[in-house]
Design an enzyme around this catalytic site. Structure first.
Site, mmCIF file in Angstrom:
data_model
loop_
_atom_site.group_PDB
_atom_site.id
_atom_site.type_symbol
_atom_site.label_atom_id
_atom_site.label_comp_id
_atom_site.label_asym_id
_atom_site.label_seq_id
_atom_site.Cartn_x
_atom_site.Cartn_y
_atom_site.Cartn_z
ATOM 1 N N TYR A 152 0.843 -1.214 0.000
ATOM 2 C CA TYR A 152 0.000 0.000 0.000
ATOM 3 C C TYR A 152 0.871 1.255 0.000
ATOM 4 C CZ TYR A 152 -2.870 3.597 2.369
ATOM 5 O OH TYR A 152 -3.494 4.766 2.740
HETATM 6 N N1 LIG Z 1 -6.951 4.880 6.658
HETATM 7 C C1 LIG Z 1 -5.992 5.739 6.966
HETATM 8 O O1 LIG Z 1 -5.559 5.884 8.131
HETATM 9 C C2 LIG Z 1 -5.423 6.612 5.873
HETATM 10 C C3 LIG Z 1 -4.370 7.474 6.184
HETATM 11 C C4 LIG Z 1 -3.901 8.328 5.192
HETATM 12 C C5 LIG Z 1 -4.461 8.323 3.928
HETATM 13 N N2 LIG Z 1 -5.461 7.450 3.631
HETATM 14 C C6 LIG Z 1 -6.030 7.514 2.274
HETATM 15 O O2 LIG Z 1 -7.026 8.521 2.291
HETATM 16 C C7 LIG Z 1 -7.983 8.281 1.236
HETATM 17 C C8 LIG Z 1 -9.390 8.410 1.790
HETATM 18 O O3 LIG Z 1 -9.573 7.482 2.835
HETATM 19 P P1 LIG Z 1 -11.046 7.081 3.300
HETATM 20 O O4 LIG Z 1 -10.932 6.514 4.661
HETATM 21 O O5 LIG Z 1 -11.981 8.190 2.998
HETATM 22 O O6 LIG Z 1 -11.314 5.881 2.282
HETATM 23 P P2 LIG Z 1 -12.637 4.980 2.154
HETATM 24 O O7 LIG Z 1 -13.682 5.416 3.110
HETATM 25 O O8 LIG Z 1 -12.198 3.559 2.140
HETATM 26 O O9 LIG Z 1 -13.168 5.404 0.694
HETATM 27 C C9 LIG Z 1 -12.574 4.914 -0.442
HETATM 28 C C10 LIG Z 1 -13.367 5.398 -1.627
HETATM 29 O O10 LIG Z 1 -12.802 4.803 -2.814
HETATM 30 C C11 LIG Z 1 -13.876 4.217 -3.533
HETATM 31 N N3 LIG Z 1 -13.433 3.090 -4.335
HETATM 32 C C12 LIG Z 1 -12.851 1.941 -3.906
HETATM 33 N N4 LIG Z 1 -12.631 1.123 -4.947
HETATM 34 C C13 LIG Z 1 -13.092 1.777 -6.045
HETATM 35 C C14 LIG Z 1 -13.157 1.459 -7.411
HETATM 36 N N5 LIG Z 1 -12.703 0.280 -7.855
HETATM 37 N N6 LIG Z 1 -13.684 2.350 -8.281
HETATM 38 C C15 LIG Z 1 -14.161 3.549 -7.836
HETATM 39 N N7 LIG Z 1 -14.130 3.906 -6.544
HETATM 40 C C16 LIG Z 1 -13.607 3.034 -5.664
HETATM 41 C C17 LIG Z 1 -14.844 3.745 -2.462
HETATM 42 O O11 LIG Z 1 -16.076 3.421 -3.039
HETATM 43 P P3 LIG Z 1 -17.122 2.447 -2.249
HETATM 44 O O12 LIG Z 1 -17.907 3.367 -1.365
HETATM 45 O O13 LIG Z 1 -17.926 1.848 -3.334
HETATM 46 O O14 LIG Z 1 -16.309 1.448 -1.489
HETATM 47 C C18 LIG Z 1 -14.846 4.981 -1.593
HETATM 48 O O15 LIG Z 1 -15.618 6.005 -2.204
HETATM 49 C C19 LIG Z 1 -7.637 6.915 0.675
HETATM 50 O O16 LIG Z 1 -6.891 7.081 -0.512
HETATM 51 C C20 LIG Z 1 -6.745 6.283 1.751
HETATM 52 O O17 LIG Z 1 -5.825 5.361 1.227
HETATM 53 C C21 LIG Z 1 -5.964 6.589 4.577
#
Ligand SMILES: NC(=O)c1ccc[n+]([C@@H]2O[C@H](COP(=O)([O-])OP(=O)(O)OC[C@H]3O[C@@H](n4cnc5c(N)ncnc54)[C@H](OP(=O)(O)O)[C@@H]3O)[C@@H](O)[C@H]2O)c1
Length: 218
Positions: A130
């Site tokens: 990742y």
């Molecule tokens: N988790 C952490 O602590 C952390 C830290 C730093 C940065 N981040 C990054 O910050 C960003 C936002 O995080 P978040 O928690 O808001 O993520 P999230 O809630 O998991 O949302 C991910 C989004 O991507 C969409 N998605 C996934 N697969 C897809 C596909 N094949 N085609 C189109 N859309 C797709 C999901 O759609 P669905 O609703 O259909 O699933 C959802 O809208 C991400 O890039 C994550 O990696 C995360």
């Protein structure tokens, strides 16, 4: 006011961002995977565009983003497998760059991750992959000709949103609520003079508008 296309519009950060941008007066198009997500987006004032970033070509992505002049990439595979992480977190932003070029869109905002993320947890192949894919996406965006901003939030939480943060090119690691990330991203989008910057972001004491203004002065 801008017309903003969000990839990841139904996600934790993306859904909150869509609502905030609409409230700020922007037009927003939100990419969603499942048909039943369209109504929720429409209720928030976001125009739904269905598509799966894994399957879509840059041309199809451009078709979905028709009319937009700003693109936001905040999608993520969320630990759903190595191949999906490659295809979404790694390849997705490169497709967004291609789609932006096809449409003549010049501004792109990428939600990425701190390089320090996960340092205190046990190493796993999935997490290492990742982080490598997130970095690969950062490189694609940072070496593009676009007016990009790469936002690197700390560990995301579902805590209540705050109007204060710590934000800058190099800050200590920490966590931050998804709602606060959305507020900071909305403020950055409302301040287009901040561009070609990698910005780290955690909870902190500085009002978001002041933190963004400090970036502009820098
Ligand atoms: N988790 C952490 O602590 C952390 C830290 C730093 C940065 N981040 C990054 O910050 C960003 C936002 O995080 P978040 O928690 O808001 O993520 P999230 O809630 O998991 O949302 C991910 C989004 O991507 C969409 N998605 C996934 N697969 C897809 C596909 N094949 N085609 C189109 N859309 C797709 C999901 O759609 P669905 O609703 O259909 O699933 C959802 O809208 C991400 O890039 C994550 O990696 C995360």
């Amino acid at each position: 006011m801008a017309n903003i296309f969000i990839i990841g519009a139904t996600g934790g950060v993306g859904s909150k961002l869509g609502r905030l941008l609409v409230r700020s007066g922007h037009s927003v198009i939100g990419l969603h995977r499942k048909p039943d997500q369209a109504a929720g987006l429409a209720d928030d004032g976001v125009s739904p565009a269905q598509g799966d970033i894994i399957e879509m070509t840059p041309e199809q992505l451009a078709q979905a983003a028709q009319g937009a002049d700003v693109m936001v990439f905040t999608a993520g595979a969320a630990g759903s497998g190595l191949d999906r992480t490659t295809a979404i977190d790694g390849d997705g932003p490169a497709k967004a760059i291609e789609a932006a070029r096809l449409l003549g869109i010049t501004r792109l905002y990428l939600v990425s991750a701190f390089p320090e993320a996960g340092r205190q947890r046990e190493r796993s192949d999935g997490f290492e992959h990742y982080m490598a894919e997130k970095k690969r996406a950062d490189v694609a965006v940072a070496t593009s000709e676009l007016e990009w901003v790469i936002l690197r939030p700390g560990t995301l939480t579902d805590a209540e949103g705050q109007d204060t943060v710590t934000m800058g090119p190099a800050i200590l690691y920490g966590s931050i609520a998804r709602e606060t990330v959305a507020r900071a991203l909305c403020a950055l989008i409302n301040q287009p003079s901040v561009c070609r910057e990698i910005i780290e972001l955690t909870d902190g004491p500085t009002p978001i508008d002041e933190a963004v203004a400090a970036l502009r002065q820098g």
